[in-house]
Motif scaffolding. Structure first.
Motif: not given
Length: 689
Positions: A157-175, A200-210
């Motif tokens: 679970f934590l690995l998945s969330a950590l990779q999702y944060v990396g994806y949101v930051r980098s927009q790297d589809r591999k993440r 994931f939606l909370i992470i989007d909100t924290v990262e200011r994704r609309s």
């Protein structure tokens, strides 16, 4: 991978120091969990008795991935347990070590996740991870082998969330693909991982994704499909294990009050972990009704939702993150749906991942408070973390002792809930398993006192008294157990064993008839009755019962009887069976019946000294000393080497007042290796003149 290694190499020394402290704290304060034992709280079924993780013929991949277990579909959890079995001779220690390692890794991942999400607050992430690692309520998840699913799903679970944060930051589809890979692994470890989608939606909100942008929702479609699939699978697994899930012993109102008051308890105990119990029974289980605390339960839910709304409205991202992480990970565990497992309304292990949200909020509030009184920034940051960590570590040591063995576990529950019959029963069983028969007897008697109608209480007492060779008490409680659960195969089998051993063959036959009635095609049940008939020398009924059956175990049993008849004189064999039955009846106090059986045995085989000894002993118990003497003297004539003959002669002559004969037989009995009670020594000394 190279980019990740480069980032790791460029880490400041502060972060490496944080990781070193997390590792050291785990080794010092939590590693003792690896010396725990098998608990009689699901471990015997989930670990020791789980056919899916046995590896004698290799790991059973097909069964692990195609079968449900215990109302769950968690093949990766079962696979990891099977790997432990395959890799280590001491699988119990290996299970504990793996659980501990996963817990340590989860603390490190929380540090990385929370720090990555708020890179300007790594010290906050460190405090969160340290308090999560040392939180007393989390001991249950890694010290209890059965909860492998909890620490393992949390890891992915934590690995998945950590990779999702990396994806949101980098927009790297591999993440994103890695995030989904770990998401699937988490779901295959425990279905509770479905809350990753809203996280994931909370992470989007924290990262200011609309959230008004369609691409953000489109990238969540695979997760939504996966969660829908696993919710369906989980529902099907639960229905297979527990049947109709729509029924409940609790009303809708009671479930609302119990679940929301549990939410409040999780909040309070998560922040101040005191008065912890390994088990929190429903109020009705301990003779209580819903009180003011439960009636106020909905206020906790309303307050938490309100806090989430205002933190979102005011753009307080760090508070929103802590509250949301707690709420999303606890919401499925407050048992509002009243899934029919466990007579408890809350459990410490349910706070495992949610506790990270609470420790984040705790550190977030404590550090600014300390800065008002302490000018030095480093001290103001780490002093409150250190103080709380020391407090948590102390309480964790207490919890580790509780979860070390079954007796400690259930003693703790009975200390918290002294009127809870189930805990008293489990304590008695744990004491019995530890060989503490006297303590087990007292616990079982206390259980019957608490709840005379407790299902299984008399059955356990009967088994205990039978083990301790207390025949009358064993028979008495076996009869009471039959009144309670006479329609249960295990109860009938227990009673049959007791009745057979003490020669109560009529009751043994009655119970065997009921046992067969439960499942007429069950070969084991038929053989149970056949063994009784064989002891009673009722061969015609025996062959009528088993005739025409070709099961291997039936044929083996019949061959054994034929072999006995071939090797032994049929008449002597019949005499021996009568002698054995008479001995059993004599033990159970059926003296007249025993006398008749001994006499019949002697008629068939008049040269068996043991038959005369047993009949003589039986006659002495009936007060017929002269007849007893005749049998014992006959036994001495047939076999002068039987020490028991002289012991019984000494006792009878003493009772008849013939001191000389009593003491001379005492000397002979002792010369043949028999130890007589000290009362004989005193008697012979007093009559030596």
């Amino acid at each position: 991978m190279n980019k990740w290694l480069t980032e790791l190499r460029d880490w400041p020394k502060q972060r490496w120091g944080h990781l070193a402290i997390l590792l050291a704290a785990a080794l010092i304060f939590t590693h003792s969990s690896t010396s725990g034992s098998l608990l009689n709280y699901d471990d015997e079924r989930y670990i020791q008795g789980n056919a899916l993780i046995e590896t004698e013929d290799g790991i059973q991949f097909r069964r692990i991935f195609t079968e449900y277990f215990d109302g769950h579909y968690h093949p990766l959890t079962l696979l990891s347990l099977a790997c432990d079995n395959a890799l280590a001779k001491d699988s119990i220690r290996m299970h504990h070590q793996t659980n501990w390692l996963l817990h340590l890794l989860n603390a490190l991942l929380i540090y990385l996740l929370f720090g990555s999400l708020f890179p300007e607050r790594w010290s906050l992430a460190f405090g969160t991870a340290l308090l999560f690692e040392l939180h007393p309520m989390n001991v249950e998840s890694y010290a209890w082998m059965t909860e492998r699913k909890n620490v393992q799903y949390a890891f992915f679970f934590l690995l998945s969330a950590l990779q999702y944060v990396g994806y949101v930051r980098s927009q790297d589809r591999k993440r994103l693909l890695w995030s989904y890979f770990f998401l699937i692994a988490s779901l295959l470890s425990k279905a509770q991982a479905v809350v990753l989608l809203p996280l994931f939606l909370i992470i989007d909100t924290v990262e200011r994704r609309s959230l008004r942008q369609w691409p953000i929702w489109l990238e969540k479609i695979p997760a939504l499909l996966l969660f829908s699939l696993f919710l369906f699978i989980t529902r099907h697994a639960q229905e297979e294990a527990w049947g109709d899930l729509s029924s409940s012993v609790h009303s809708l109102t009671d479930r609302l009050l119990l679940s929301t008051s549990a939410l409040g308890a999780y909040l309070l105990k998560g922040l101040a972990p005191f008065e912890l119990s390994p088990y929190y029974p429903y109020p009705g289980q301990i003779g209580e009704t819903l009180g003011a605390w439960h009636l106020a339960g909905p206020l906790w839910l309303i307050g938490l939702i309100g806090a989430l709304y205002f933190s979102w409205k005011r753009n307080s991202k760090m508070i929103l993150w802590g509250l949301a992480f707690f709420f999303l990970n606890i919401i499925l565990m407050i048992k509002f749906l009243d899934v029919p497992y466990g007579d408890y309304y809350m459990a410490n292990r349910y706070l495992y991942l949610p506790s990270a949200g609470l420790t984040w909020l705790m550190v977030l509030l404590l550090i600014p408070l300390c800065k008002k009184f302490i000018a030095q920034k480093f001290l103001a940051t780490y002093l409150p973390i250190a103080l709380v960590a020391i407090l948590f570590a102390s309480k964790t040591q207490e919890q580790l002792a509780v979860w070390n063995n079954s007796e400690a576990l259930w003693t703790e529950v009975t200390d918290h809930y002294p009127t809870y019959p189930h805990a008293q029963n489990m304590l008695a069983i744990s004491q019995l398993q530890a060989g503490k028969n006297m303590e087990a007897e007292q616990s079982m008697l206390h259980l019957i006192e608490l709840d005379p109608s407790f299902v299984g209480g008399h059955e356990n007492l009967a088994a205990l008294y039978f083990q301790r060779k207390k025949q009358q008490k064993a028979i008495y409680h076996a009869e009471l157990a039959l009144k309670e659960r006479g329609d249960r195969a295990a109860t009938l089998e227990m009673a049959i064993e007791i009745f057979r051993s003490y020669g109560v063959f009529d009751r043994a036959l009655e119970c065997s008839s009921k046992l067969i009635g439960l499942d007429p095609k069950n070969t084991a049940h038929l053989l149970t009755r056949a063994r009784i008939l064989n002891e009673l020398d009722r061969d015609e009924e025996l062959f009528g019962l088993l005739g025409g059956r070709n099961e291997p175990e039936v044929q083996q049993f019949l061959r054994q009887i034929e072999e006995e008849n071939r090797k032994n004189d049929p008449e002597k064999l019949r005499a021996q069976k009568l002698l054995d039955r008479g001995t059993q009846m004599g033990k159970s106090g059926q003296l007249k019946e025993a006398h008749n059986l001994f006499s019949r045995s002697i008629e068939i085989d008049p040269n068996n000294a043991v038959a005369y000894i047993n009949r003589g002993s039986n006659l002495a118990q009936m007060g017929e000393f002269e007849e007893a003497l005749k049998d014992l003297l006959q036994a001495r004539q047939i076999d002068p080497e039987q020490a028991m003959t002289y012991y019984l002669l000494a006792a009878i002559y003493r009772d008849l007042g013939q001191a000389g004969a009593a003491c001379s037989n005492k000397v002979i009995a002792e010369s043949k290796g028999m130890t007589l009670p000290q009362v004989f020594d005193r008697y012979c000394q007093d009559n030596s003149h």
